[in-house]
Design a protein around this motif. Structure first.
Motif, PDB file in Angstrom:
ATOM      1  N   ARG A 154       0.759  -1.156  -0.232  1.00 39.39           N
ATOM      2  CA  ARG A 154      -0.131  -0.120  -0.055  1.00 39.39           C
ATOM      3  C   ARG A 154       0.631   1.311  -0.093  1.00 39.39           C
ATOM      4  O   ARG A 154       0.237   2.311  -0.208  1.00 39.39           O
ATOM      5  N   GLN A 155       2.038   1.008   0.168  1.00 36.32           N
ATOM      6  CA  GLN A 155       2.885   2.366   0.340  1.00 36.32           C
ATOM      7  C   GLN A 155       3.062   3.300  -0.917  1.00 36.32           C
ATOM      8  O   GLN A 155       3.050   4.441  -0.688  1.00 36.32           O
ATOM      9  N   CYS A 156       2.747   2.612  -2.121  1.00 35.93           N
ATOM     10  CA  CYS A 156       2.615   3.370  -3.349  1.00 35.93           C
ATOM     11  C   CYS A 156       1.333   3.543  -3.867  1.00 35.93           C
ATOM     12  O   CYS A 156       1.034   3.796  -5.019  1.00 35.93           O
ATOM     13  N   GLN A 157       0.200   3.497  -3.168  1.00 37.84           N
ATOM     14  CA  GLN A 157      -1.042   3.445  -3.409  1.00 37.84           C
ATOM     15  C   GLN A 157      -1.216   5.353  -3.549  1.00 37.84           C
ATOM     16  O   GLN A 157      -0.927   6.027  -2.605  1.00 37.84           O
ATOM     17  N   MET A 158      -1.892   5.538  -4.717  1.00 38.02           N
ATOM     18  CA  MET A 158      -1.984   7.019  -5.031  1.00 38.02           C
ATOM     19  C   MET A 158      -3.368   7.291  -4.871  1.00 38.02           C
ATOM     20  O   MET A 158      -4.449   6.735  -4.777  1.00 38.02           O
ATOM     21  N   TYR A 159      -3.915   8.726  -4.934  1.00 36.54           N
ATOM     22  CA  TYR A 159      -5.207   9.269  -4.518  1.00 36.54           C
ATOM     23  C   TYR A 159      -5.936   9.042  -6.059  1.00 36.54           C
ATOM     24  O   TYR A 159      -5.503   8.831  -7.002  1.00 36.54           O
ATOM     25  N   PRO A 160      -7.339   8.993  -5.935  1.00 36.35           N
ATOM     26  CA  PRO A 160      -7.970   8.620  -6.997  1.00 36.35           C
ATOM     27  C   PRO A 160      -8.370  10.228  -7.565  1.00 36.35           C
ATOM     28  O   PRO A 160      -7.835  10.915  -7.258  1.00 36.35           O
TER      29      PRO A 160
ATOM     30  N   GLY B  59       2.998  14.672  -6.895  1.00 38.22           N
ATOM     31  CA  GLY B  59       3.277  13.865  -5.656  1.00 38.22           C
ATOM     32  C   GLY B  59       2.782  12.654  -5.778  1.00 38.22           C
ATOM     33  O   GLY B  59       3.354  11.474  -6.525  1.00 38.22           O
ATOM     34  N   ASP B  60       1.651  12.107  -5.130  1.00 38.09           N
ATOM     35  CA  ASP B  60       1.081  10.804  -4.997  1.00 38.09           C
ATOM     36  C   ASP B  60      -0.352  10.950  -5.595  1.00 38.09           C
ATOM     37  O   ASP B  60      -1.250  10.002  -5.252  1.00 38.09           O
ATOM     38  N   ARG B  61      -0.623  11.946  -6.615  1.00 31.98           N
ATOM     39  CA  ARG B  61      -1.666  11.844  -7.424  1.00 31.98           C
ATOM     40  C   ARG B  61      -1.476  11.394  -9.023  1.00 31.98           C
ATOM     41  O   ARG B  61      -0.409  12.003  -9.418  1.00 31.98           O
ATOM     42  N   ASP B  62      -2.106  10.120  -9.556  1.00 32.28           N
ATOM     43  CA  ASP B  62      -1.500   9.937 -10.690  1.00 32.28           C
ATOM     44  C   ASP B  62      -2.236  10.981 -11.785  1.00 32.28           C
ATOM     45  O   ASP B  62      -2.961  11.831 -11.671  1.00 32.28           O
ATOM     46  N   GLU B  63      -1.417  10.830 -13.081  1.00 35.13           N
ATOM     47  CA  GLU B  63      -1.810  11.751 -14.188  1.00 35.13           C
ATOM     48  C   GLU B  63      -3.075  11.208 -14.541  1.00 35.13           C
ATOM     49  O   GLU B  63      -3.739  10.046 -14.665  1.00 35.13           O
ATOM     50  N   THR B  64      -3.805  12.184 -15.304  1.00 34.06           N
ATOM     51  CA  THR B  64      -5.204  11.858 -15.934  1.00 34.06           C
ATOM     52  C   THR B  64      -5.061  12.104 -17.392  1.00 34.06           C
ATOM     53  O   THR B  64      -4.864  13.370 -17.508  1.00 34.06           O
ATOM     54  N   MET B  65      -5.275  11.246 -18.281  1.00 32.34           N
ATOM     55  CA  MET B  65      -5.358  11.458 -19.717  1.00 32.34           C
ATOM     56  C   MET B  65      -6.823  11.433 -20.082  1.00 32.34           C
ATOM     57  O   MET B  65      -7.424  10.710 -19.892  1.00 32.34           O
TER      58      MET B  65
ATOM     59  N   ALA C  70     -11.884  -4.661 -17.639  1.00 34.90           N
ATOM     60  CA  ALA C  70     -10.508  -4.170 -17.988  1.00 34.90           C
ATOM     61  C   ALA C  70      -9.891  -3.699 -16.733  1.00 34.90           C
ATOM     62  O   ALA C  70     -10.306  -3.480 -15.784  1.00 34.90           O
ATOM     63  N   PRO C  71      -8.410  -3.943 -16.786  1.00 38.64           N
ATOM     64  CA  PRO C  71      -7.817  -3.198 -15.621  1.00 38.64           C
ATOM     65  C   PRO C  71      -7.776  -1.854 -14.848  1.00 38.64           C
ATOM     66  O   PRO C  71      -8.250  -1.147 -15.914  1.00 38.64           O
ATOM     67  N   HIS C  72      -7.979  -1.945 -13.775  1.00 36.62           N
ATOM     68  CA  HIS C  72      -8.077  -0.565 -13.338  1.00 36.62           C
ATOM     69  C   HIS C  72      -6.844   0.247 -12.832  1.00 36.62           C
ATOM     70  O   HIS C  72      -5.839  -0.456 -12.541  1.00 36.62           O
ATOM     71  N   SER C  73      -6.732   1.377 -12.837  1.00 30.74           N
ATOM     72  CA  SER C  73      -5.358   2.217 -12.627  1.00 30.74           C
ATOM     73  C   SER C  73      -5.723   3.338 -11.333  1.00 30.74           C
ATOM     74  O   SER C  73      -6.725   3.612 -11.315  1.00 30.74           O
ATOM     75  N   HIS C  74      -4.651   3.765 -10.721  1.00 31.40           N
ATOM     76  CA  HIS C  74      -4.855   4.855  -9.988  1.00 31.40           C
ATOM     77  C   HIS C  74      -5.465   6.296 -10.654  1.00 31.40           C
ATOM     78  O   HIS C  74      -6.243   6.778  -9.936  1.00 31.40           O
ATOM     79  N   GLY C  75      -5.178   6.408 -11.962  1.00 31.99           N
ATOM     80  CA  GLY C  75      -5.794   7.533 -12.672  1.00 31.99           C
ATOM     81  C   GLY C  75      -6.897   7.364 -13.310  1.00 31.99           C
ATOM     82  O   GLY C  75      -7.850   8.230 -13.687  1.00 31.99           O
TER      83      GLY C  75
ATOM     84  N   LEU D  34     -15.634  21.991 -20.825  1.00 30.39           N
ATOM     85  CA  LEU D  34     -14.985  20.655 -21.033  1.00 30.39           C
ATOM     86  C   LEU D  34     -15.820  19.657 -19.936  1.00 30.39           C
ATOM     87  O   LEU D  34     -15.460  20.072 -18.770  1.00 30.39           O
ATOM     88  N   THR D  35     -16.236  18.658 -20.387  1.00 30.39           N
ATOM     89  CA  THR D  35     -16.860  17.776 -19.567  1.00 30.39           C
ATOM     90  C   THR D  35     -15.948  16.616 -19.589  1.00 30.39           C
ATOM     91  O   THR D  35     -16.095  15.925 -20.730  1.00 30.39           O
ATOM     92  N   THR D  36     -15.772  15.975 -18.584  1.00 31.04           N
ATOM     93  CA  THR D  36     -14.922  14.712 -18.463  1.00 31.04           C
ATOM     94  C   THR D  36     -15.708  13.565 -17.842  1.00 31.04           C
ATOM     95  O   THR D  36     -16.258  14.036 -16.880  1.00 31.04           O
ATOM     96  N   VAL D  37     -15.235  12.569 -18.059  1.00 33.23           N
ATOM     97  CA  VAL D  37     -15.950  11.390 -17.307  1.00 33.23           C
ATOM     98  C   VAL D  37     -14.892  10.330 -17.016  1.00 33.23           C
ATOM     99  O   VAL D  37     -14.147   9.499 -17.977  1.00 33.23           O
ATOM    100  N   THR D  38     -14.728   9.800 -15.886  1.00 38.07           N
ATOM    101  CA  THR D  38     -13.697   8.955 -15.339  1.00 38.07           C
ATOM    102  C   THR D  38     -14.144   7.797 -14.795  1.00 38.07           C
ATOM    103  O   THR D  38     -15.296   7.817 -13.898  1.00 38.07           O
ATOM    104  N   THR D  39     -13.834   6.550 -15.252  1.00 40.37           N
ATOM    105  CA  THR D  39     -14.125   5.391 -14.743  1.00 40.37           C
ATOM    106  C   THR D  39     -12.748   4.439 -14.782  1.00 40.37           C
ATOM    107  O   THR D  39     -11.657   4.850 -14.786  1.00 40.37           O
ATOM    108  N   HIS D  40     -12.829   3.144 -14.084  1.00 40.62           N
ATOM    109  CA  HIS D  40     -11.788   2.386 -14.161  1.00 40.62           C
ATOM    110  C   HIS D  40     -10.606   2.814 -13.010  1.00 40.62           C
ATOM    111  O   HIS D  40      -9.501   2.506 -13.356  1.00 40.62           O
ATOM    112  N   ALA D  41     -11.087   3.468 -11.960  1.00 40.60           N
ATOM    113  CA  ALA D  41     -10.191   4.177 -11.097  1.00 40.60           C
ATOM    114  C   ALA D  41     -10.124   3.182  -9.942  1.00 40.60           C
ATOM    115  O   ALA D  41     -11.104   2.672  -9.508  1.00 40.60           O
ATOM    116  N   LYS D  42      -9.004   2.911  -9.569  1.00 39.45           N
ATOM    117  CA  LYS D  42      -8.876   1.926  -8.187  1.00 39.45           C
ATOM    118  C   LYS D  42      -9.550   2.526  -6.992  1.00 39.45           C
ATOM    119  O   LYS D  42      -9.647   3.736  -6.744  1.00 39.45           O
ATOM    120  N   LEU D  43      -9.807   1.999  -5.933  1.00 39.27           N
ATOM    121  CA  LEU D  43     -10.209   2.399  -4.756  1.00 39.27           C
ATOM    122  C   LEU D  43      -9.440   3.478  -4.025  1.00 39.27           C
ATOM    123  O   LEU D  43      -8.024   3.136  -4.226  1.00 39.27           O
TER     124      LEU D  43
END
Length: 296
Positions: free
Chosen positions: A73-79, A112-118, A131-136, A148-157
């Motif tokens: 869990r040490q490398c767990q990032m924020y959603p 820092g500990d928040r993943d990039e968002t594409m 499909a696999p889930h990622s932190h971002g 600009l309206t964005t919709v994000t799914t497939h993020a980890k807890l």
């Protein structure tokens, strides 16, 4: 007559070249103007205003921050929602198509500990729920006028707020971005069938800055932090139901009733104050310097 014809042709060409929707340039680093929510509160049990379901409340009250010292869990990032509730700036970069050079995506760089968002702008669909889930997560975007309206799914807890309240890997995060000169308004809507009873809506304002104080996303290497976790890898730090040691801190410090502290859909709305009016007693005013620096 010839001049009128040339003018008419020019007008037609201008309208033909105009985009179907107003696409606003978001490039640059946007620093938050001020924290509108209590995302930086210091009390571990502060779920005020969060529309948690019964499962969401149970998850939040069982959480022990020592679990972040576990190797896995040490490398767990924020959603993704942490872009709004956290202290991070938003750094937007345009990603062009390598062939046509048209806008392929907007990228919000990691911090820092928040993943990039594409933010994919080419109309591609969201992948299968298997499909696999990622932190971002996986994010698509489209222009609705100048929004600009964005919709994000497939993020980890991950944490909805810093170590208080969580979103599951089935959550959907919708964000609307509006630029007004050097100000950017971000409105986020988090929907989660697992941990939320209602959508959670937050708004934050950012200002374009020419002097960014960025903390770029870097590689994470886990180390041994708590020997007891490495001596017993099967142990997961947690609190049993009703045993969280900080359960009553908000009540003791601010006289806020526990039923409000533990959140729920009702606590999101101003009308909830009427329910508490006979139970809440304001704490005494701060006297003296209130913890300020000593006089010179």
């Amino acid at each position: 007559m010839m001049r009128r014809c040339r003018f008419a042709v020019l007008i037609v060409l201008l309208f033909a070249a105009a985009p179907a929707s107003a696409q606003v340039d978001l490039t640059g680093t946007w620093q938050r103007v001020g924290q509108h929510d209590n995302g930086a509160a210091r009390e571990p049990v502060d779920l005020l205003g969060m529309p948690l379901s019964a499962d969401g409340r149970a998850k939040a009250l069982s959480y022990d921050i020592a679990s972040l010292s576990a190797t896995e869990r040490q490398c767990q990032m924020y959603p993704p929602i942490y872009a709004i509730v956290g202290p991070f700036p938003l750094q937007f970069v345009m990603v062009p198509d390598p062939v046509t050079q048209k806008l392929l995506a907007w990228k919000i760089l990691g911090w820092g500990d928040r993943d990039e968002t594409m933010i994919w702008m080419d109309g591609r669909p969201h992948p299968s729920s298997l499909a696999p889930h990622s932190h971002g997560g996986f994010t698509t975007g489209q222009w609705e006028g100048d929004t600009l309206t964005t919709v994000t799914t497939h993020a980890k807890l991950g944490d909805i707020k810093r170590h208080r309240g969580f979103s599951s890997d089935r959550a959907t995060f919708t964000m609307r971005l509006n630029r007004h000169g050097d100000l950017l308004t971000a409105t986020g809507i988090l929907e989660d069938p697992v941990y939320l009873a209602e959508p959670y809506v937050l708004t934050e304002i950012y200002r374009l800055t020419s002097n960014p104080n960025n903390f770029p996303l870097t590689a994470c290497e886990p180390i041994e932090e708590l020997p007891r976790l490495h001596e017993n890898p099967a142990f997961v730090p947690h609190y049993r139901p009703g045993k969280h040691p900080a359960m009553n801190e908000m009540t003791e410090r601010y006289n806020i009733p526990l039923e409000a502290v533990v959140g729920g859909p009702e606590t999101m709305y101003p009308e909830y104050r009427k329910k508490l009016k006979d139970k809440y007693v304001a704490p005494p005013p701060v006297t003296g310097r209130g913890g300020g620096p000593p006089p010179q």
